[in-house]
Motif scaffolding. Sequence first.
Motif, short mmCIF file in Angstrom:
data_model
loop_
_atom_site.label_atom_id
_atom_site.label_comp_id
_atom_site.label_asym_id
_atom_site.label_seq_id
_atom_site.Cartn_x
_atom_site.Cartn_y
_atom_site.Cartn_z
N VAL A 28 0.85 -1.20 0.00
CA VAL A 28 0.00 0.00 0.00
C VAL A 28 0.88 1.25 0.00
O VAL A 28 1.69 1.45 0.88
N GLU A 31 -3.66 5.49 0.76
CA GLU A 31 -5.00 5.02 1.11
C GLU A 31 -5.76 6.16 1.76
O GLU A 31 -5.23 6.83 2.65
N ASP A 32 -6.97 6.39 1.29
CA ASP A 32 -7.81 7.45 1.85
C ASP A 32 -9.25 6.98 1.90
O ASP A 32 -9.72 6.24 1.04
N ARG A 33 -9.96 7.46 2.94
CA ARG A 33 -11.41 7.23 3.03
C ARG A 33 -12.10 8.52 2.62
O ARG A 33 -11.78 9.59 3.12
N LEU A 38 -13.32 3.58 0.28
CA LEU A 38 -11.88 3.43 0.49
C LEU A 38 -11.20 3.50 -0.86
O LEU A 38 -11.50 2.71 -1.77
N ARG A 40 -7.59 3.11 -2.58
CA ARG A 40 -6.30 2.53 -2.24
C ARG A 40 -5.45 2.35 -3.49
O ARG A 40 -5.93 1.89 -4.52
N THR A 41 -4.17 2.69 -3.37
CA THR A 41 -3.20 2.48 -4.44
C THR A 41 -2.13 1.54 -3.92
O THR A 41 -1.60 1.76 -2.83
N VAL A 42 -1.87 0.49 -4.69
CA VAL A 42 -0.93 -0.53 -4.26
C VAL A 42 0.11 -0.84 -5.33
O VAL A 42 -0.12 -0.66 -6.52
N ASN A 58 -4.90 0.93 -8.67
CA ASN A 58 -5.71 1.81 -7.85
C ASN A 58 -7.14 1.31 -7.90
O ASN A 58 -7.63 0.93 -8.95
N PHE A 67 -12.69 -4.36 -4.49
CA PHE A 67 -12.18 -3.15 -5.12
C PHE A 67 -12.47 -3.19 -6.61
O PHE A 67 -12.34 -4.23 -7.26
N THR A 83 1.39 7.84 -6.72
CA THR A 83 0.89 8.67 -5.61
C THR A 83 0.14 9.89 -6.15
O THR A 83 -0.93 10.25 -5.63
N HIS A 86 -3.13 8.75 -7.43
CA HIS A 86 -4.00 8.45 -6.29
C HIS A 86 -4.69 9.72 -5.81
O HIS A 86 -5.90 9.73 -5.59
#
Length: 102
Positions: A28, A31-33, A38, A40-42, A58, A67, A83, A86
């Motif tokens: 990860v 990650e943001d809510r 949610l 998420r970028t991984v 993402n 997701f 990033t 994201h």
Amino acid sequence: MICHRDKDGQPLELMEWARLREDMEYRVVAEDRVAGQLVRTVWEGIDDGVRVGCMWANGISSDGENFRTVWEGYWPCTQDEATAAHRETVETVRAKQSTAVE
């Protein structure tokens, strides 16, 4: 030919890549809510030599659902690009939420 790479783009042996794929703290990168969702970028770490494979992914999940991918046709090459993308996704989700509330 598929190559496995770490977050810095350095080649990995298959077993090291597999070990890192199991480590969500490593994977990860952001990650943001946002309004119950949610984002998420991984790190995925797969370079297929054609379009830099799936180095980053993402997705958005609502209420624990699976997701769903956001970046169709866009594949960041570096962690900085992932990033930044994201952040753009988070802003898009926020904008859609504020529009839905109005």
